[in-house]
Design a protein around this motif. Structure first.
Motif, mmCIF file in Angstrom:
data_model
loop_
_atom_site.group_PDB
_atom_site.id
_atom_site.type_symbol
_atom_site.label_atom_id
_atom_site.label_comp_id
_atom_site.label_asym_id
_atom_site.label_seq_id
_atom_site.Cartn_x
_atom_site.Cartn_y
_atom_site.Cartn_z
ATOM 1 N N ASN A 51 0.804 -1.222 0.000
ATOM 2 C CA ASN A 51 0.000 0.000 0.000
ATOM 3 C C ASN A 51 0.841 1.278 0.000
ATOM 4 O OD1 ASN A 51 -2.399 -1.520 0.057
ATOM 5 N ND2 ASN A 51 -2.217 -1.740 2.271
ATOM 6 N N GLY A 52 1.916 1.274 -0.763
ATOM 7 C CA GLY A 52 2.743 2.463 -0.878
ATOM 8 C C GLY A 52 3.682 2.706 0.286
ATOM 9 N N ILE A 53 3.764 1.762 1.213
ATOM 10 C CA ILE A 53 4.641 1.909 2.381
ATOM 11 C C ILE A 53 5.770 0.892 2.285
ATOM 12 C CG2 ILE A 53 4.817 1.757 4.888
ATOM 13 C CD1 ILE A 53 1.840 2.574 4.981
ATOM 14 N N ILE A 54 6.999 1.387 2.388
ATOM 15 C CA ILE A 54 8.176 0.521 2.376
ATOM 16 C C ILE A 54 8.702 0.410 3.798
ATOM 17 C CG2 ILE A 54 10.553 0.266 1.572
ATOM 18 C CD1 ILE A 54 9.759 1.975 -0.861
ATOM 19 N N GLU A 55 8.904 -0.820 4.233
ATOM 20 C CA GLU A 55 9.567 -1.065 5.520
ATOM 21 C C GLU A 55 10.835 -1.831 5.207
ATOM 22 O OE1 GLU A 55 7.118 -2.791 8.544
ATOM 23 O OE2 GLU A 55 5.362 -1.676 7.874
ATOM 24 N N ILE A 56 11.942 -1.355 5.758
ATOM 25 C CA ILE A 56 13.229 -1.978 5.446
ATOM 26 C C ILE A 56 14.154 -1.911 6.653
ATOM 27 C CG2 ILE A 56 14.178 0.138 4.443
ATOM 28 C CD1 ILE A 56 15.542 -1.825 2.380
ATOM 29 N N ALA A 57 15.006 -2.922 6.743
ATOM 30 C CA ALA A 57 16.020 -2.940 7.789
ATOM 31 C C ALA A 57 16.995 -1.786 7.544
ATOM 32 C CB ALA A 57 16.764 -4.272 7.755
ATOM 33 N N PRO A 58 17.696 -1.333 8.572
ATOM 34 C CA PRO A 58 18.701 -0.289 8.358
ATOM 35 C C PRO A 58 19.700 -0.714 7.276
ATOM 36 C CG PRO A 58 18.371 -0.649 10.693
ATOM 37 C CD PRO A 58 17.610 -1.734 9.981
ATOM 38 N N ILE A 59 20.081 0.221 6.436
ATOM 39 C CA ILE A 59 20.984 -0.074 5.322
ATOM 40 C C ILE A 59 22.417 -0.091 5.852
ATOM 41 C CG2 ILE A 59 21.807 0.685 3.064
ATOM 42 C CD1 ILE A 59 19.021 2.005 2.715
ATOM 43 N N THR A 60 22.905 -1.306 6.060
ATOM 44 C CA THR A 60 24.240 -1.475 6.633
ATOM 45 C C THR A 60 25.163 -2.286 5.725
ATOM 46 O OG1 THR A 60 23.464 -3.433 7.820
ATOM 47 C CG2 THR A 60 23.373 -1.329 9.014
ATOM 48 N N SER A 61 24.690 -2.605 4.515
ATOM 49 C CA SER A 61 25.518 -3.390 3.594
ATOM 50 C C SER A 61 25.114 -3.094 2.159
ATOM 51 C CB SER A 61 25.347 -4.890 3.874
ATOM 52 O OG SER A 61 24.055 -5.311 3.473
ATOM 53 N N ASP A 62 25.940 -3.573 1.245
ATOM 54 C CA ASP A 62 25.625 -3.398 -0.166
ATOM 55 C C ASP A 62 24.322 -4.095 -0.542
ATOM 56 O OD1 ASP A 62 26.804 -5.896 0.259
ATOM 57 O OD2 ASP A 62 27.950 -5.879 -1.605
ATOM 58 N N VAL A 63 24.077 -5.264 0.032
ATOM 59 C CA VAL A 63 22.852 -6.010 -0.272
ATOM 60 C C VAL A 63 21.623 -5.251 0.224
ATOM 61 C CG1 VAL A 63 21.558 -8.119 0.226
ATOM 62 C CG2 VAL A 63 23.977 -8.262 -0.408
ATOM 63 N N LEU A 64 21.675 -4.732 1.431
ATOM 64 C CA LEU A 64 20.524 -3.989 1.949
ATOM 65 C C LEU A 64 20.292 -2.698 1.166
ATOM 66 C CD1 LEU A 64 20.868 -4.614 5.771
ATOM 67 C CD2 LEU A 64 19.249 -5.640 4.175
ATOM 68 N N TYR A 65 21.354 -2.110 0.652
ATOM 69 C CA TYR A 65 21.225 -0.946 -0.223
ATOM 70 C C TYR A 65 20.419 -1.326 -1.469
ATOM 71 C CZ TYR A 65 22.757 2.258 -3.945
ATOM 72 O OH TYR A 65 22.805 3.115 -5.011
ATOM 73 N N SER A 66 20.767 -2.466 -2.076
ATOM 74 C CA SER A 66 20.049 -2.884 -3.284
ATOM 75 C C SER A 66 18.604 -3.266 -2.970
ATOM 76 C CB SER A 66 20.770 -4.052 -3.969
ATOM 77 O OG SER A 66 20.657 -5.251 -3.229
ATOM 78 N N VAL A 67 18.368 -3.845 -1.815
ATOM 79 C CA VAL A 67 17.001 -4.190 -1.405
ATOM 80 C C VAL A 67 16.166 -2.917 -1.269
ATOM 81 C CG1 VAL A 67 15.597 -5.147 0.477
ATOM 82 C CG2 VAL A 67 17.632 -6.367 -0.319
ATOM 83 N N ALA A 68 16.751 -1.879 -0.696
ATOM 84 C CA ALA A 68 16.028 -0.609 -0.555
ATOM 85 C C ALA A 68 15.671 -0.041 -1.923
ATOM 86 C CB ALA A 68 16.875 0.394 0.231
ATOM 87 N N LEU A 69 16.624 -0.034 -2.845
ATOM 88 C CA LEU A 69 16.333 0.451 -4.196
ATOM 89 C C LEU A 69 15.265 -0.395 -4.871
ATOM 90 C CD1 LEU A 69 19.815 1.324 -5.741
ATOM 91 C CD2 LEU A 69 18.023 2.900 -5.024
ATOM 92 N N HIS A 70 15.349 -1.693 -4.678
ATOM 93 C CA HIS A 70 14.386 -2.618 -5.277
ATOM 94 C C HIS A 70 12.965 -2.306 -4.792
ATOM 95 C CE1 HIS A 70 12.946 -6.454 -6.895
ATOM 96 N NE2 HIS A 70 12.322 -6.616 -5.747
ATOM 97 N N GLU A 71 12.811 -2.085 -3.504
ATOM 98 C CA GLU A 71 11.484 -1.777 -2.951
ATOM 99 C C GLU A 71 11.005 -0.401 -3.434
ATOM 100 O OE1 GLU A 71 9.693 -4.046 -1.735
ATOM 101 O OE2 GLU A 71 11.302 -5.497 -1.469
ATOM 102 N N ILE A 72 11.930 0.544 -3.569
ATOM 103 C CA ILE A 72 11.561 1.858 -4.120
ATOM 104 C C ILE A 72 11.034 1.679 -5.540
ATOM 105 C CG2 ILE A 72 12.521 4.044 -4.942
ATOM 106 C CD1 ILE A 72 14.374 3.920 -2.415
ATOM 107 N N SER A 73 11.662 0.811 -6.298
ATOM 108 C CA SER A 73 11.201 0.545 -7.660
ATOM 109 C C SER A 73 9.757 0.065 -7.666
ATOM 110 C CB SER A 73 12.105 -0.490 -8.333
ATOM 111 O OG SER A 73 11.569 -0.863 -9.582
ATOM 112 N N HIS A 74 9.440 -0.862 -6.775
ATOM 113 C CA HIS A 74 8.049 -1.337 -6.687
ATOM 114 C C HIS A 74 7.107 -0.172 -6.371
ATOM 115 C CE1 HIS A 74 8.529 -5.606 -7.192
ATOM 116 N NE2 HIS A 74 9.386 -5.707 -6.185
ATOM 117 N N ALA A 75 7.517 0.691 -5.460
ATOM 118 C CA ALA A 75 6.654 1.789 -5.012
ATOM 119 C C ALA A 75 6.394 2.807 -6.115
ATOM 120 C CB ALA A 75 7.269 2.471 -3.794
ATOM 121 N N ILE A 76 7.430 3.183 -6.859
ATOM 122 C CA ILE A 76 7.243 4.251 -7.839
ATOM 123 C C ILE A 76 6.659 3.769 -9.154
ATOM 124 C CG2 ILE A 76 9.047 5.686 -6.818
ATOM 125 C CD1 ILE A 76 10.870 4.895 -9.112
#
Length: 102
Positions: free
Chosen positions: A9-34
């Motif tokens: 529903n337009g809300i992204i919940e993500i673990a703190p970005i502490t690694s390269d993988v979590l960085y990519s996960v954040a971008l991936h979820e942003i992609s779904h949102a936009i």
């Protein structure tokens, strides 16, 4: 990625970005949102990962491996191969598309 993040529903919940993988996960979820991608549709997952790779400032072997593992969880009705080095041809074709994004 579900162990690190969720999108609903337009809300992204993500673990703190502490690694390269979590960085990519954040971008991936942003992609779904936009782009209103369905995170449960395999073709939309491919689109989201293409967007992620295109917009990422870095792309590491760890991110590549994480992306491939995530795509396996979205295979439409197909089992995950026991040998991670064995990929169905159509899956390899999709991964090749993603790898070709500069």
């Amino acid at each position: 990625n579900s162990k690190y993040s969720s999108y609903s529903n337009g809300i992204i919940e993500i673990a703190p970005i502490t690694s390269d993988v979590l960085y990519s996960v954040a971008l991936h979820e942003i992609s779904h949102a936009i782009s209103n991608h369905d995170p449960f549709d395999f073709n939309d997952e491919i689109k989201a990962w293409k967007w992620t790779k295109k917009h990422a400032l870095i792309w590491t072997n760890n991110i590549q491996k994480s992306m491939e593992e995530d795509l396996y969880t979205h295979l439409p009705g197909g089992p995950i191969p026991e040998d991670p080095n064995v990929k169905p041809k159509w899956m390899q074709d999709c991964l090749n598309q993603i790898k070709s994004i500069k």
